[in-house]
Design a protein around this motif. Structure first.
Motif, PDB file in Angstrom:
ATOM      1  N   THR A   1       0.832  -1.204   0.000  1.00 18.39           N
ATOM      2  CA  THR A   1       0.000   0.000   0.000  1.00 18.39           C
ATOM      3  C   THR A   1       0.867   1.254   0.000  1.00 18.39           C
ATOM      4  OG1 THR A   1      -1.794  -1.127   1.146  1.00 18.39           O
ATOM      5  CG2 THR A   1      -1.771   1.273   1.271  1.00 18.39           C
ATOM      6  N   ARG A   2       1.893   1.267   0.826  1.00 16.32           N
ATOM      7  CA  ARG A   2       2.772   2.434   0.920  1.00 16.32           C
ATOM      8  C   ARG A   2       3.584   2.634  -0.359  1.00 16.32           C
ATOM      9  NH1 ARG A   2       3.630   4.508   6.004  1.00 16.32           N
ATOM     10  NH2 ARG A   2       5.778   5.098   5.477  1.00 16.32           N
ATOM     11  N   LEU A   3       4.088   1.560  -0.931  1.00 17.61           N
ATOM     12  CA  LEU A   3       4.843   1.674  -2.180  1.00 17.61           C
ATOM     13  C   LEU A   3       3.952   2.132  -3.324  1.00 17.61           C
ATOM     14  CD1 LEU A   3       7.062  -1.527  -1.993  1.00 17.61           C
ATOM     15  CD2 LEU A   3       7.845   0.844  -1.747  1.00 17.61           C
ATOM     16  N   ALA A   4       2.731   1.625  -3.372  1.00 14.04           N
ATOM     17  CA  ALA A   4       1.803   2.037  -4.429  1.00 14.04           C
ATOM     18  C   ALA A   4       1.540   3.534  -4.363  1.00 14.04           C
ATOM     19  CB  ALA A   4       0.497   1.260  -4.304  1.00 14.04           C
ATOM     20  N   ASP A   5       1.339   4.050  -3.159  1.00 13.45           N
ATOM     21  CA  ASP A   5       1.104   5.495  -2.999  1.00 13.45           C
ATOM     22  C   ASP A   5       2.298   6.299  -3.523  1.00 13.45           C
ATOM     23  OD1 ASP A   5      -1.364   5.034  -1.849  1.00 13.45           O
ATOM     24  OD2 ASP A   5      -0.662   5.282   0.204  1.00 13.45           O
ATOM     25  N   ARG A   6       3.490   5.844  -3.214  1.00 11.94           N
ATOM     26  CA  ARG A   6       4.685   6.575  -3.631  1.00 11.94           C
ATOM     27  C   ARG A   6       4.928   6.465  -5.134  1.00 11.94           C
ATOM     28  NH1 ARG A   6       9.274   6.020   1.032  1.00 11.94           N
ATOM     29  NH2 ARG A   6      10.393   7.221  -0.568  1.00 11.94           N
TER      30      ARG A   6
ATOM     31  N   THR B   1      -2.302  -2.928  -7.569  1.00  9.28           N
ATOM     32  CA  THR B   1      -1.936  -3.773  -6.431  1.00  9.28           C
ATOM     33  C   THR B   1      -2.858  -4.990  -6.415  1.00  9.28           C
ATOM     34  OG1 THR B   1      -3.403  -2.612  -4.879  1.00  9.28           O
ATOM     35  CG2 THR B   1      -1.147  -1.795  -5.091  1.00  9.28           C
ATOM     36  N   THR B   2      -2.272  -6.145  -6.143  1.00  9.28           N
ATOM     37  CA  THR B   2      -3.064  -7.363  -6.135  1.00  9.28           C
ATOM     38  C   THR B   2      -2.389  -8.371  -5.206  1.00  9.28           C
ATOM     39  OG1 THR B   2      -4.184  -8.980  -7.583  1.00  9.28           O
ATOM     40  CG2 THR B   2      -1.912  -8.372  -8.166  1.00  9.28           C
ATOM     41  N   ARG B   3      -2.973  -9.570  -5.091  1.00  9.20           N
ATOM     42  CA  ARG B   3      -2.424 -10.545  -4.156  1.00  9.20           C
ATOM     43  C   ARG B   3      -2.643 -11.959  -4.661  1.00  9.20           C
ATOM     44  NH1 ARG B   3      -6.611 -10.907   1.010  1.00  9.20           N
ATOM     45  NH2 ARG B   3      -8.414 -11.736  -0.105  1.00  9.20           N
ATOM     46  N   GLU B   4      -1.880 -12.890  -4.063  1.00  9.77           N
ATOM     47  CA  GLU B   4      -2.035 -14.312  -4.374  1.00  9.77           C
ATOM     48  C   GLU B   4      -2.055 -15.139  -3.087  1.00  9.77           C
ATOM     49  OE1 GLU B   4       0.187 -16.180  -7.378  1.00  9.77           O
ATOM     50  OE2 GLU B   4      -0.948 -15.080  -8.867  1.00  9.77           O
ATOM     51  N   PRO B   5      -2.807 -16.241  -3.079  1.00  8.14           N
ATOM     52  CA  PRO B   5      -3.829 -16.534  -4.069  1.00  8.14           C
ATOM     53  C   PRO B   5      -4.910 -15.460  -4.020  1.00  8.14           C
ATOM     54  CG  PRO B   5      -3.411 -18.452  -2.650  1.00  8.14           C
ATOM     55  CD  PRO B   5      -2.755 -17.263  -2.009  1.00  8.14           C
ATOM     56  N   GLY B   6      -5.455 -15.107  -5.164  1.00 10.60           N
ATOM     57  CA  GLY B   6      -6.506 -14.109  -5.210  1.00 10.60           C
ATOM     58  C   GLY B   6      -6.395 -13.244  -6.443  1.00 10.60           C
ATOM     59  N   GLY B   7      -7.074 -12.110  -6.396  1.00 12.46           N
ATOM     60  CA  GLY B   7      -7.005 -11.154  -7.493  1.00 12.46           C
ATOM     61  C   GLY B   7      -8.143 -11.228  -8.479  1.00 12.46           C
ATOM     62  N   THR B   8      -8.857 -12.335  -8.513  1.00 14.96           N
ATOM     63  CA  THR B   8     -10.065 -12.489  -9.331  1.00 14.96           C
ATOM     64  C   THR B   8     -11.101 -13.202  -8.471  1.00 14.96           C
ATOM     65  OG1 THR B   8      -9.538 -14.694 -10.192  1.00 14.96           O
ATOM     66  CG2 THR B   8      -8.638 -12.809 -11.417  1.00 14.96           C
ATOM     67  N   PRO B   9     -12.386 -13.145  -8.848  1.00 10.95           N
ATOM     68  CA  PRO B   9     -13.379 -13.853  -8.041  1.00 10.95           C
ATOM     69  C   PRO B   9     -13.089 -15.348  -7.880  1.00 10.95           C
ATOM     70  CG  PRO B   9     -14.468 -12.285  -9.487  1.00 10.95           C
ATOM     71  CD  PRO B   9     -13.024 -12.294  -9.884  1.00 10.95           C
ATOM     72  N   GLY B  10     -12.676 -15.997  -8.968  1.00 11.64           N
ATOM     73  CA  GLY B  10     -12.374 -17.424  -8.880  1.00 11.64           C
ATOM     74  C   GLY B  10     -11.168 -17.702  -8.008  1.00 11.64           C
ATOM     75  N   ALA B  11     -10.123 -16.894  -8.169  1.00 12.19           N
ATOM     76  CA  ALA B  11      -8.912 -17.087  -7.369  1.00 12.19           C
ATOM     77  C   ALA B  11      -9.166 -16.783  -5.895  1.00 12.19           C
ATOM     78  CB  ALA B  11      -7.791 -16.216  -7.918  1.00 12.19           C
ATOM     79  N   GLU B  12     -10.016 -15.808  -5.609  1.00 14.12           N
ATOM     80  CA  GLU B  12     -10.347 -15.509  -4.215  1.00 14.12           C
ATOM     81  C   GLU B  12     -11.132 -16.665  -3.581  1.00 14.12           C
ATOM     82  OE1 GLU B  12      -9.437 -13.074  -2.226  1.00 14.12           O
ATOM     83  OE2 GLU B  12      -8.361 -11.866  -3.692  1.00 14.12           O
ATOM     84  N   ALA B  13     -11.977 -17.329  -4.377  1.00 19.19           N
ATOM     85  CA  ALA B  13     -12.703 -18.499  -3.860  1.00 19.19           C
ATOM     86  C   ALA B  13     -11.732 -19.626  -3.528  1.00 19.19           C
ATOM     87  CB  ALA B  13     -13.738 -18.967  -4.883  1.00 19.19           C
ATOM     88  N   ILE B  14     -10.715 -19.818  -4.382  1.00 21.79           N
ATOM     89  CA  ILE B  14      -9.693 -20.826  -4.102  1.00 21.79           C
ATOM     90  C   ILE B  14      -8.907 -20.439  -2.849  1.00 21.79           C
ATOM     91  CG2 ILE B  14      -7.536 -21.851  -4.944  1.00 21.79           C
ATOM     92  CD1 ILE B  14      -8.733 -21.670  -7.780  1.00 21.79           C
ATOM     93  N   ARG B  15      -8.603 -19.156  -2.696  1.00 17.74           N
ATOM     94  CA  ARG B  15      -7.897 -18.682  -1.500  1.00 17.74           C
ATOM     95  C   ARG B  15      -8.676 -19.038  -0.231  1.00 17.74           C
ATOM     96  NH1 ARG B  15      -4.333 -14.333  -0.354  1.00 17.74           N
ATOM     97  NH2 ARG B  15      -4.513 -13.628   1.817  1.00 17.74           N
ATOM     98  N   ALA B  16      -9.978 -18.789  -0.261  1.00 15.84           N
ATOM     99  CA  ALA B  16     -10.803 -19.086   0.912  1.00 15.84           C
ATOM    100  C   ALA B  16     -10.745 -20.568   1.262  1.00 15.84           C
ATOM    101  CB  ALA B  16     -12.248 -18.643   0.660  1.00 15.84           C
TER     102      ALA B  16
END
Length: 210
Positions: free
Chosen positions: A23-28, A38-53
Protein backbone atom coordinates in the motif's frame (compact mmCIF):
# COMPACT_ATOMS: atom_id res chain seq x y z
CA UNK A 1 4.16 -10.90 -26.32
CA UNK A 2 5.54 -7.49 -25.35
CA UNK A 3 4.85 -6.58 -21.74
CA UNK A 4 5.62 -2.88 -21.34
CA UNK A 5 4.93 -2.62 -17.62
CA UNK A 6 6.94 -3.62 -14.57
CA UNK A 7 6.09 -6.61 -12.37
CA UNK A 8 7.23 -6.37 -8.73
CA UNK A 9 6.43 -9.09 -6.21
CA UNK A 10 6.62 -8.79 -2.43
CA UNK A 11 7.46 -12.01 -0.61
CA UNK A 12 8.08 -13.21 2.94
CA UNK A 13 6.60 -15.21 5.78
CA UNK A 14 3.47 -14.54 7.81
CA UNK A 15 3.46 -11.22 9.66
CA UNK A 16 6.27 -9.69 7.59
CA UNK A 17 4.17 -6.66 6.62
CA UNK A 18 3.72 -7.33 2.91
CA UNK A 19 0.23 -5.81 2.62
CA UNK A 20 1.21 -2.66 4.51
CA UNK A 21 4.31 -2.13 2.43
CA UNK A 22 2.52 -2.71 -0.89
CA UNK A 23 0.00 0.00 0.00
CA UNK A 24 2.77 2.43 0.92
CA UNK A 25 4.84 1.67 -2.18
CA UNK A 26 1.80 2.04 -4.43
CA UNK A 27 1.10 5.49 -3.00
CA UNK A 28 4.69 6.57 -3.63
CA UNK A 29 4.78 5.17 -7.16
CA UNK A 30 1.49 6.90 -8.03
CA UNK A 31 2.86 10.15 -6.63
CA UNK A 32 5.73 9.79 -9.11
CA UNK A 33 3.25 9.47 -11.99
CA UNK A 34 2.98 5.72 -12.53
CA UNK A 35 -0.19 3.73 -13.10
CA UNK A 36 -0.08 1.12 -10.33
CA UNK A 37 -2.07 -2.08 -9.84
CA UNK A 38 -1.94 -3.77 -6.43
CA UNK A 39 -3.06 -7.36 -6.14
CA UNK A 40 -2.42 -10.55 -4.16
CA UNK A 41 -2.04 -14.31 -4.37
CA UNK A 42 -3.83 -16.53 -4.07
CA UNK A 43 -6.51 -14.11 -5.21
CA UNK A 44 -7.01 -11.15 -7.49
CA UNK A 45 -10.07 -12.49 -9.33
CA UNK A 46 -13.38 -13.85 -8.04
CA UNK A 47 -12.37 -17.42 -8.88
CA UNK A 48 -8.91 -17.09 -7.37
CA UNK A 49 -10.35 -15.51 -4.21
CA UNK A 50 -12.70 -18.50 -3.86
CA UNK A 51 -9.69 -20.83 -4.10
CA UNK A 52 -7.90 -18.68 -1.50
CA UNK A 53 -10.80 -19.09 0.91
CA UNK A 54 -10.64 -22.86 0.50
CA UNK A 55 -6.89 -22.97 1.04
CA UNK A 56 -6.96 -20.83 4.19
CA UNK A 57 -9.94 -22.58 5.79
CA UNK A 58 -8.56 -24.31 8.90
CA UNK A 59 -11.23 -27.00 8.58
CA UNK A 60 -9.97 -28.06 5.14
CA UNK A 61 -7.26 -30.67 4.56
CA UNK A 62 -5.34 -30.95 1.29
CA UNK A 63 -2.38 -33.06 0.30
CA UNK A 64 0.74 -31.00 -0.49
CA UNK A 65 0.34 -31.68 -4.22
CA UNK A 66 -3.34 -30.71 -4.16
CA UNK A 67 -2.36 -27.53 -2.30
CA UNK A 68 0.18 -26.72 -5.02
CA UNK A 69 -2.25 -27.32 -7.87
CA UNK A 70 -4.86 -25.11 -6.21
CA UNK A 71 -2.32 -22.27 -6.02
CA UNK A 72 -1.49 -22.62 -9.70
CA UNK A 73 -5.14 -22.82 -10.74
CA UNK A 74 -5.72 -19.51 -8.96
CA UNK A 75 -2.52 -18.07 -10.46
CA UNK A 76 -3.41 -19.01 -14.03
CA UNK A 77 -6.73 -17.17 -13.73
CA UNK A 78 -5.11 -14.20 -12.00
CA UNK A 79 -2.35 -13.77 -14.58
CA UNK A 80 -4.70 -14.07 -17.56
CA UNK A 81 -7.43 -11.78 -16.24
CA UNK A 82 -5.48 -9.18 -14.23
CA UNK A 83 -1.67 -9.21 -14.27
CA UNK A 84 -0.90 -9.66 -17.96
CA UNK A 85 -3.44 -7.01 -19.16
CA UNK A 86 -2.01 -4.49 -16.67
CA UNK A 87 1.55 -5.16 -17.82
CA UNK A 88 0.53 -4.91 -21.47
CA UNK A 89 -0.84 -1.41 -20.91
CA UNK A 90 2.34 -0.33 -19.13
CA UNK A 91 1.32 -0.39 -15.47
CA UNK A 92 3.50 -1.14 -12.49
CA UNK A 93 2.06 -4.28 -10.86
CA UNK A 94 2.70 -4.85 -7.16
CA UNK A 95 1.71 -8.37 -6.14
CA UNK A 96 1.57 -9.75 -2.59
CA UNK A 97 3.12 -13.21 -3.20
CA UNK A 98 3.72 -15.05 -6.46
CA UNK A 99 5.56 -18.19 -7.58
CA UNK A 100 8.38 -17.79 -5.04
CA UNK A 101 5.85 -18.24 -2.23
CA UNK A 102 4.73 -21.50 -3.82
CA UNK A 103 8.33 -22.67 -3.99
CA UNK A 104 8.97 -21.67 -0.36
CA UNK A 105 5.70 -22.88 1.18
CA UNK A 106 4.74 -25.90 -0.91
CA UNK A 107 8.24 -26.83 -2.12
CA UNK A 108 10.49 -26.25 0.88
CA UNK A 109 7.75 -26.21 3.53
CA UNK A 110 5.56 -29.13 2.43
CA UNK A 111 8.10 -31.11 0.41
CA UNK A 112 6.48 -30.96 -3.04
CA UNK A 113 8.97 -31.64 -5.83
CA UNK A 114 10.59 -28.29 -6.56
CA UNK A 115 11.27 -29.11 -10.21
CA UNK A 116 7.54 -29.67 -10.69
CA UNK A 117 6.79 -26.27 -9.12
CA UNK A 118 9.39 -24.63 -11.38
CA UNK A 119 7.83 -26.24 -14.45
CA UNK A 120 4.36 -25.05 -13.47
CA UNK A 121 5.79 -21.57 -12.90
CA UNK A 122 7.24 -21.53 -16.40
CA UNK A 123 3.86 -22.52 -17.84
CA UNK A 124 2.27 -19.43 -16.27
CA UNK A 125 4.28 -17.33 -18.72
CA UNK A 126 4.91 -14.24 -16.57
CA UNK A 127 7.84 -13.71 -14.20
CA UNK A 128 8.66 -10.83 -11.84
CA UNK A 129 11.13 -8.13 -12.86
CA UNK A 130 11.96 -7.62 -9.19
CA UNK A 131 11.18 -9.65 -6.07
CA UNK A 132 11.45 -7.95 -2.68
CA UNK A 133 11.70 -10.50 0.15
CA UNK A 134 10.79 -9.19 3.60
CA UNK A 135 12.98 -10.93 6.15
CA UNK A 136 11.65 -11.16 9.71
CA UNK A 137 12.75 -13.31 12.68
CA UNK A 138 10.16 -15.94 13.53
CA UNK A 139 9.66 -14.66 17.09
CA UNK A 140 8.82 -11.18 15.80
CA UNK A 141 6.49 -12.59 13.17
CA UNK A 142 4.63 -14.67 15.76
CA UNK A 143 4.26 -11.65 18.04
CA UNK A 144 2.79 -9.61 15.20
CA UNK A 145 0.34 -12.37 14.30
CA UNK A 146 -0.77 -12.62 17.92
CA UNK A 147 -1.53 -8.88 17.94
CA UNK A 148 -3.93 -9.22 15.00
CA UNK A 149 -6.55 -10.79 17.26
CA UNK A 150 -8.12 -12.84 14.46
CA UNK A 151 -8.48 -16.62 14.34
CA UNK A 152 -5.51 -18.42 12.82
CA UNK A 153 -5.98 -19.61 9.25
CA UNK A 154 -4.87 -23.01 7.99
CA UNK A 155 -1.31 -21.90 7.21
CA UNK A 156 -0.87 -20.00 10.46
CA UNK A 157 -1.59 -23.26 12.30
CA UNK A 158 1.44 -25.01 10.76
CA UNK A 159 4.26 -25.74 13.20
CA UNK A 160 7.60 -23.98 13.76
CA UNK A 161 9.46 -26.60 11.73
CA UNK A 162 7.35 -25.77 8.69
CA UNK A 163 8.11 -22.07 9.01
CA UNK A 164 11.81 -22.72 9.48
CA UNK A 165 11.77 -24.61 6.18
CA UNK A 166 9.85 -21.78 4.51
CA UNK A 167 12.39 -19.21 5.74
CA UNK A 168 15.24 -21.39 4.48
CA UNK A 169 13.42 -21.65 1.16
CA UNK A 170 13.20 -17.89 0.73
CA UNK A 171 16.92 -17.61 1.53
CA UNK A 172 17.74 -20.25 -1.08
CA UNK A 173 15.53 -18.56 -3.69
CA UNK A 174 17.21 -15.20 -3.10
CA UNK A 175 20.69 -16.74 -3.26
CA UNK A 176 19.89 -18.51 -6.54
CA UNK A 177 18.52 -15.39 -8.27
CA UNK A 178 20.40 -12.35 -6.88
CA UNK A 179 19.78 -10.35 -10.06
CA UNK A 180 16.01 -10.54 -9.44
CA UNK A 181 15.67 -10.83 -5.66
CA UNK A 182 16.50 -8.35 -2.90
CA UNK A 183 16.20 -9.31 0.77
CA UNK A 184 15.09 -6.45 3.03
CA UNK A 185 15.09 -6.43 6.83
CA UNK A 186 11.44 -6.08 7.87
CA UNK A 187 12.02 -5.79 11.62
CA UNK A 188 12.46 -2.01 11.69
CA UNK A 189 9.93 0.81 11.73
CA UNK A 190 7.37 0.77 8.92
CA UNK A 191 8.79 3.97 7.41
CA UNK A 192 12.33 2.57 7.41
CA UNK A 193 11.24 -0.61 5.66
CA UNK A 194 9.32 1.39 3.04
CA UNK A 195 12.36 3.52 2.30
CA UNK A 196 14.58 0.45 1.96
CA UNK A 197 12.12 -1.10 -0.49
CA UNK A 198 11.82 2.15 -2.46
CA UNK A 199 15.62 2.33 -2.67
CA UNK A 200 15.69 -1.20 -4.13
CA UNK A 201 13.11 -0.22 -6.75
CA UNK A 202 15.12 2.84 -7.77
CA UNK A 203 18.43 0.99 -7.89
CA UNK A 204 17.26 -2.24 -9.53
CA UNK A 205 14.66 -0.92 -11.99
CA UNK A 206 15.44 2.78 -12.40
CA UNK A 207 11.82 3.66 -11.61
CA UNK A 208 10.96 7.06 -10.22
CA UNK A 209 9.37 6.72 -6.79
CA UNK A 210 8.46 9.53 -4.41
Amino acid sequence: MNLRGVFITIEGGEGAGKSTQITRLADRLRAAGHEVLTTREPGGTPGAEAIRALMLDPERHFTPLADTLLVFAARADHVTAVIRPALERGAVVLCDRFTDSTMAYQGYGLGVDRATIATLGTMIGVAPDLTLILDLPDAVARARLACRGSAADRYEKFDAGFYARVAAGFCAIAAAAPERCAVVDAAGRIEEVTEALAACIRARLGLAIA
